[in-house]
Scaffold this motif. Structure first.
Motif, PDB file in Angstrom:
ATOM      1  N   GLY A 248      11.576   0.788  13.551  1.00  0.00           N
ATOM      2  CA  GLY A 248      11.789   0.216  12.216  1.00  0.00           C
ATOM      3  C   GLY A 248      12.912  -0.964  12.289  1.00  0.00           C
ATOM      4  N   ARG A 249      13.543  -1.177  13.560  1.00  0.00           N
ATOM      5  CA  ARG A 249      14.658  -2.282  13.518  1.00  0.00           C
ATOM      6  C   ARG A 249      13.835  -3.458  14.630  1.00  0.00           C
ATOM      7  NH1 ARG A 249      20.220  -0.936  15.019  1.00  0.00           N
ATOM      8  NH2 ARG A 249      19.357   0.772  16.490  1.00  0.00           N
ATOM      9  N   ALA A 250      13.143  -3.110  15.442  1.00  0.00           N
ATOM     10  CA  ALA A 250      12.457  -3.953  16.501  1.00  0.00           C
ATOM     11  C   ALA A 250      11.001  -3.948  16.258  1.00  0.00           C
ATOM     12  CB  ALA A 250      12.674  -3.452  18.051  1.00  0.00           C
ATOM     13  N   SER A 251       9.962  -5.088  16.429  1.00  0.00           N
ATOM     14  CA  SER A 251       8.825  -5.240  16.100  1.00  0.00           C
ATOM     15  C   SER A 251       8.100  -4.411  17.160  1.00  0.00           C
ATOM     16  CB  SER A 251       8.334  -6.478  16.315  1.00  0.00           C
ATOM     17  OG  SER A 251       9.122  -7.453  15.451  1.00  0.00           O
ATOM     18  N   ALA A 252       8.680  -4.428  18.555  1.00  0.00           N
ATOM     19  CA  ALA A 252       7.946  -3.564  19.611  1.00  0.00           C
ATOM     20  C   ALA A 252       8.895  -3.388  20.644  1.00  0.00           C
ATOM     21  CB  ALA A 252       6.798  -4.325  20.022  1.00  0.00           C
ATOM     22  N   VAL A 253       8.760  -2.318  21.241  1.00  0.00           N
ATOM     23  CA  VAL A 253       9.860  -1.828  22.435  1.00  0.00           C
ATOM     24  C   VAL A 253       8.692  -1.477  23.578  1.00  0.00           C
ATOM     25  CG1 VAL A 253      11.321  -0.274  23.511  1.00  0.00           C
ATOM     26  CG2 VAL A 253      11.579  -1.012  21.157  1.00  0.00           C
ATOM     27  N   ILE A 254       8.742  -2.224  24.640  1.00  0.00           N
ATOM     28  CA  ILE A 254       7.583  -2.105  25.690  1.00  0.00           C
ATOM     29  C   ILE A 254       8.277  -1.808  27.180  1.00  0.00           C
ATOM     30  CG2 ILE A 254       5.614  -2.971  27.020  1.00  0.00           C
ATOM     31  CD1 ILE A 254       5.298  -2.430  23.924  1.00  0.00           C
ATOM     32  N   GLY A 255       8.007  -0.924  27.684  1.00  0.00           N
ATOM     33  CA  GLY A 255       8.772  -0.407  28.825  1.00  0.00           C
ATOM     34  C   GLY A 255       8.326  -1.261  29.986  1.00  0.00           C
ATOM     35  N   THR A 256       9.158  -1.394  31.111  1.00  0.00           N
ATOM     36  CA  THR A 256       8.618  -1.922  32.359  1.00  0.00           C
ATOM     37  C   THR A 256       9.606  -1.256  33.457  1.00  0.00           C
ATOM     38  OG1 THR A 256      10.212  -3.841  32.333  1.00  0.00           O
ATOM     39  CG2 THR A 256       7.960  -4.259  31.463  1.00  0.00           C
ATOM     40  N   HIS A 257       9.089  -1.818  34.935  1.00  0.00           N
ATOM     41  CA  HIS A 257       9.768  -1.167  35.929  1.00  0.00           C
ATOM     42  C   HIS A 257       9.211  -0.036  36.871  1.00  0.00           C
ATOM     43  CE1 HIS A 257      12.963  -0.246  38.886  1.00  0.00           C
ATOM     44  NE2 HIS A 257      13.178   0.833  38.279  1.00  0.00           N
ATOM     45  N   THR A 258       8.356   0.884  36.212  1.00  0.00           N
ATOM     46  CA  THR A 258       7.862   2.019  37.179  1.00  0.00           C
ATOM     47  C   THR A 258       6.466   1.581  37.452  1.00  0.00           C
ATOM     48  OG1 THR A 258       7.458   3.013  34.925  1.00  0.00           O
ATOM     49  CG2 THR A 258       9.333   3.819  36.409  1.00  0.00           C
ATOM     50  N   HIS A 259       5.849   0.645  37.002  1.00  0.00           N
ATOM     51  CA  HIS A 259       4.716   0.029  37.705  1.00  0.00           C
ATOM     52  C   HIS A 259       3.344   0.776  37.538  1.00  0.00           C
ATOM     53  CE1 HIS A 259       6.872  -2.969  40.805  1.00  0.00           C
ATOM     54  NE2 HIS A 259       7.439  -2.847  39.637  1.00  0.00           N
ATOM     55  N   VAL A 260       3.366   1.921  36.714  1.00  0.00           N
ATOM     56  CA  VAL A 260       2.433   2.575  36.482  1.00  0.00           C
ATOM     57  C   VAL A 260       2.401   2.790  34.862  1.00  0.00           C
ATOM     58  CG1 VAL A 260       1.323   5.051  36.354  1.00  0.00           C
ATOM     59  CG2 VAL A 260       2.653   4.277  38.382  1.00  0.00           C
ATOM     60  N   GLN A 261       0.901   2.237  34.455  1.00  0.00           N
ATOM     61  CA  GLN A 261       0.776   2.063  32.991  1.00  0.00           C
ATOM     62  C   GLN A 261       0.680   3.424  32.555  1.00  0.00           C
ATOM     63  OE1 GLN A 261      -2.988   0.729  30.956  1.00  0.00           O
ATOM     64  NE2 GLN A 261      -1.758  -1.025  30.887  1.00  0.00           N
ATOM     65  N   THR A 262       1.495   3.743  31.342  1.00  0.00           N
ATOM     66  CA  THR A 262       1.307   5.165  30.660  1.00  0.00           C
ATOM     67  C   THR A 262       0.211   5.070  29.668  1.00  0.00           C
ATOM     68  OG1 THR A 262       3.163   4.328  29.285  1.00  0.00           O
ATOM     69  CG2 THR A 262       3.632   5.707  31.461  1.00  0.00           C
ATOM     70  N   GLY A 263      -0.045   6.197  29.173  1.00  0.00           N
ATOM     71  CA  GLY A 263      -1.173   6.609  28.232  1.00  0.00           C
ATOM     72  C   GLY A 263      -0.529   6.610  26.879  1.00  0.00           C
ATOM     73  N   ASP A 264       0.788   6.162  26.409  1.00  0.00           N
ATOM     74  CA  ASP A 264       1.139   6.643  25.171  1.00  0.00           C
ATOM     75  C   ASP A 264       1.286   5.403  24.198  1.00  0.00           C
ATOM     76  OD1 ASP A 264       3.137   5.541  26.877  1.00  0.00           O
ATOM     77  OD2 ASP A 264       4.828   7.001  25.904  1.00  0.00           O
ATOM     78  N   ALA A 265       0.585   4.503  24.273  1.00  0.00           N
ATOM     79  CA  ALA A 265       0.524   3.380  23.176  1.00  0.00           C
ATOM     80  C   ALA A 265       0.457   3.767  22.069  1.00  0.00           C
ATOM     81  CB  ALA A 265      -0.470   2.214  23.773  1.00  0.00           C
ATOM     82  N   ARG A 266       1.347   3.615  21.008  1.00  0.00           N
ATOM     83  CA  ARG A 266       1.317   4.031  19.619  1.00  0.00           C
ATOM     84  C   ARG A 266       2.236   3.222  18.849  1.00  0.00           C
ATOM     85  NH1 ARG A 266       5.369   9.289  20.352  1.00  0.00           N
ATOM     86  NH2 ARG A 266       6.104   8.876  22.079  1.00  0.00           N
TER      87      ARG A 266
END
Length: 264
Positions: free
Chosen positions: A166-184
């Motif tokens: 509710g305070r940021a438009s989007a928070v996207i994680g990086t660094h571990t190099h494996v795409q996760t399946g929890d886009a939501r």
């Protein structure tokens, strides 16, 4: 507002893969802003130099985020203070070179891109939760807020997502190099993905030659890692943001490799 976030670009193969596919991704998704994590983009997988940054911008990248390898190439100190399109983690010490966030203009509005780094199993930095509160106070409410949370553990990245819901438009994680399946989309409208994945070697281990990584685990001895070669992959995430609420309306992961060709 449409944003395309490209995962950690690893080595020369990652840069070549970005050259091969970015234009097609842009044609299909027509993003207003393209963000790329470039902290592994040098040939040895550590850091980024001036020529790499210039190449990314020439390909149509609008902003480059970094991470724990921000200082991996000494040349970065020569230009990061003058380049507003590159952001390093905001929770580095306050006198570190460069900026932890930037505000860029697009035809669809202004976007504040913030880079944060986690502390769990990583360097001892300022608290990213305290830092993001301070950064948000400096960002105008008229701007979209996109956060690259560069962290090792899924729990710390998810904690940041919910902390900023509710305070940021989007928070996207990086660094571990494996795409996760929890886009939501979280309950208050923030788009979230634990990790966007990487761009570069498909048959390595997190982009490195797998033999060296396996040897490290088997022998527990120091081993020099090198960027892998061979087949490649590109992982990214596409978001559509509402101009009124500044929150996410749509989030979709993108994966391109031999088994997952680029499709509209």
């Amino acid at each position: 507002m449409k944003i395309l976030m490209i995962g950690d670009v690893v080595g020369e193969l990652g840069r070549r893969t970005l050259r091969d596919y970015l234009a097609q991704c842009v044609q299909i998704y027509t993003p207003d802003m393209v963000i790329v994590n470039g902290e592994n983009a040098a040939n040895n997988g550590r850091g980024m130099n001036r020529s790499i940054a210039q190449e990314f911008f020439s390909l149509g990248v609008h902003c480059i985020t970094l991470g724990n390898h921000a200082w991996g190439q000494p040349e970065i100190f020569d230009f990061i203070d003058r380049e507003q399109r590159i952001v390093r983690p905001a929770n580095y010490p306050s006198d570190s070179p460069g900026n932890g966030y930037t505000i860029l203009s697009t035809p669809a509005g202004k976007v504040a891109v913030v880079n944060l780094m986690g502390r769990a199993l990583m360097s001892t930095l300022d608290c990213p939760f305290v830092k993001i509160d301070a950064v948000l106070q400096k960002i105008p409410t008229s701007a979209f807020v996109f956060v690259d949370m560069h962290a090792e553990t899924t729990s710390e990245k998810q904690a940041m997502g919910w902390y900023l819901d509710g305070r940021a438009s989007a928070v996207i994680g990086t660094h571990t190099h494996v795409q996760t399946g929890d886009a939501r989309i979280l309950s208050k409208g923030t788009g979230f993905l634990t990790d966007v994945g990487m761009v570069g070697p498909y048959d390595g281990i997190l982009g490195m030659k797998r033999e060296a990584v396996i040897r490290r685990y088997v022998t527990q001895l120091p081993v020099r890692f090198e960027v892998a070669t061979g087949r490649s992959q590109l992982n990214a995430v596409y978001l559509e943001l509402d101009r009124q609420t500044k929150m996410t309306k749509k989030i979709k992961t993108i994966r391109i490799d031999d088994e997952h060709p680029l499709m509209g």
